[in-house]
Design an enzyme around this catalytic site. Structure first.
Site, PDB file in Angstrom:
ATOM      1  N   SER A  44       0.801  -1.224   0.000  1.00  0.00           N
ATOM      2  CA  SER A  44       0.000   0.000   0.000  1.00  0.00           C
ATOM      3  C   SER A  44       0.830   1.268   0.000  1.00  0.00           C
ATOM      4  O   SER A  44       0.376   2.311  -0.475  1.00  0.00           O
ATOM      5  CB  SER A  44      -0.945   0.000   1.196  1.00  0.00           C
ATOM      6  OG  SER A  44      -0.222  -0.100   2.400  1.00  0.00           O
ATOM      7  N   HIS A 246      -0.841   5.426   7.289  1.00  0.00           N
ATOM      8  CA  HIS A 246      -0.418   5.522   5.895  1.00  0.00           C
ATOM      9  C   HIS A 246      -0.087   6.982   5.570  1.00  0.00           C
ATOM     10  O   HIS A 246      -0.605   7.898   6.199  1.00  0.00           O
ATOM     11  CB  HIS A 246      -1.516   5.024   4.960  1.00  0.00           C
ATOM     12  CG  HIS A 246      -1.611   3.539   4.899  1.00  0.00           C
ATOM     13  ND1 HIS A 246      -2.107   2.794   5.943  1.00  0.00           N
ATOM     14  CD2 HIS A 246      -1.254   2.655   3.939  1.00  0.00           C
ATOM     15  CE1 HIS A 246      -2.061   1.517   5.621  1.00  0.00           C
ATOM     16  NE2 HIS A 246      -1.542   1.405   4.418  1.00  0.00           N
TER      17      HIS A 246
END
Length: 265
Positions: A44, A246
């Site tokens: 990711s 993230h």
């Protein structure tokens, strides 16, 4: 996309579970341009999860660092097979096939999910400081399985793309260690230091195996310094977010893209 509990890089899973050697900047680098054949691989952090406009399957976003780097070099068409939640096994099974002898450049982040990084975060937050230290101690002492998986992955990449320059990007430290912030944003200060200790060991292992494969390791920790979770200008999302831990769009641009640009020119 593969699903597995507490994969740090399968962001919705983590949120539900919580319940709330680097290339020098002055290195001589090859010239890349519109004719460059570029393949982006990995998990990711390569896909751009956390940035807007991500696709529903893998979270690939045009604001992730691969697209930013391609645009910076005038590459209007490139192959992006990165996918949120990916482990080394996924790279071997689903991503290496995108490579060929014509591939000029490969970028990849991989390894965080193989080491159950998200599980370490949950252990620290849910089980306390002693359990946190024990989990990190064990993980730091036992990086051999990851090293073997990385060796197999890097060998497959080299075999499939024998003429490519491969840039292996590391992971940033997720947390500022001295700032105070609530449990909805990050673990406590002690736990943040322990989790950063794990991140340093993870990057050290990745860098060592990348060097062994003849690949260029790109250290993202310096460009993210001062912008981790709990900073006043964080480039990583807090725990209480749909894409926890993230990079934000600024993280991909000023953290990852900046690091890659420094390495590649």
């Amino acid at each position: 996309m593969r699903k597995q509990l507490v994969r740090l890089f399968a962001p919705l899973t983590l949120l539900a579970a919580v319940g709330v050697s680097a290339a020098p900047a002055d290195a001589v680098t090859p010239a890349y341009n519109s004719a460059t054949k570029y393949v982006a691989m990995g998990d990711s952090f390569s896909a751009g999860v956390g940035a807007p406009f991500g696709d529903p399957t893998c979270g690939r976003s045009p604001l992730g660092y691969p697209t930013l780097w391609a645009q910076d070099h005038g590459i209007t068409s490139f192959t992006d097979v990165s996918c949120g939640g990916a482990v080394t096994e996924d790279v071997l099974a689903n991503q290496v096939s995108a490579l060929s002898a014509d591939t000029n450049v490969v970028t990849i982040t991989i390894g965080g999910n193989d080491t159950a990084w998200g599980e370490k975060v949950l252990t620290c937050m849910n089980s306390g400081d002693a359990a946190c230290t024990a989990a990190v101690d064990q993980a730091v002492a036992d990086m051999a399985p990851l090293a073997a998986k990385l060796d197999a992955t890097y060998t497959a990449i080299r075999q499939a793309a024998p003429n490519a320059t491969v840039y292996v990007l590391g992971y940033p430290l997720l947390f500022e260690e001295t700032s105070s912030c609530s449990v909805w944003i990050a673990p406590n200060q002690f736990q943040r230091k322990e989790l950063n200790r794990f991140a340093k060991a993870l990057d050290q292992t990745i860098a060592g195996r990348a060097a062994n494969a003849g690949f260029t390791f790109v250290d993202a920790q310096p460009t993210f310094a001062g912008h981790a979770v709990c900073s006043s200008q964080a480039w990583l999302y807090p725990i209480a977010n749909l894409t926890p831990l993230h990079p934000t769009p600024d993280g991909y641009r000023y953290g990852y893209f900046a690091a890659l640009k420094s390495a590649t020119g």
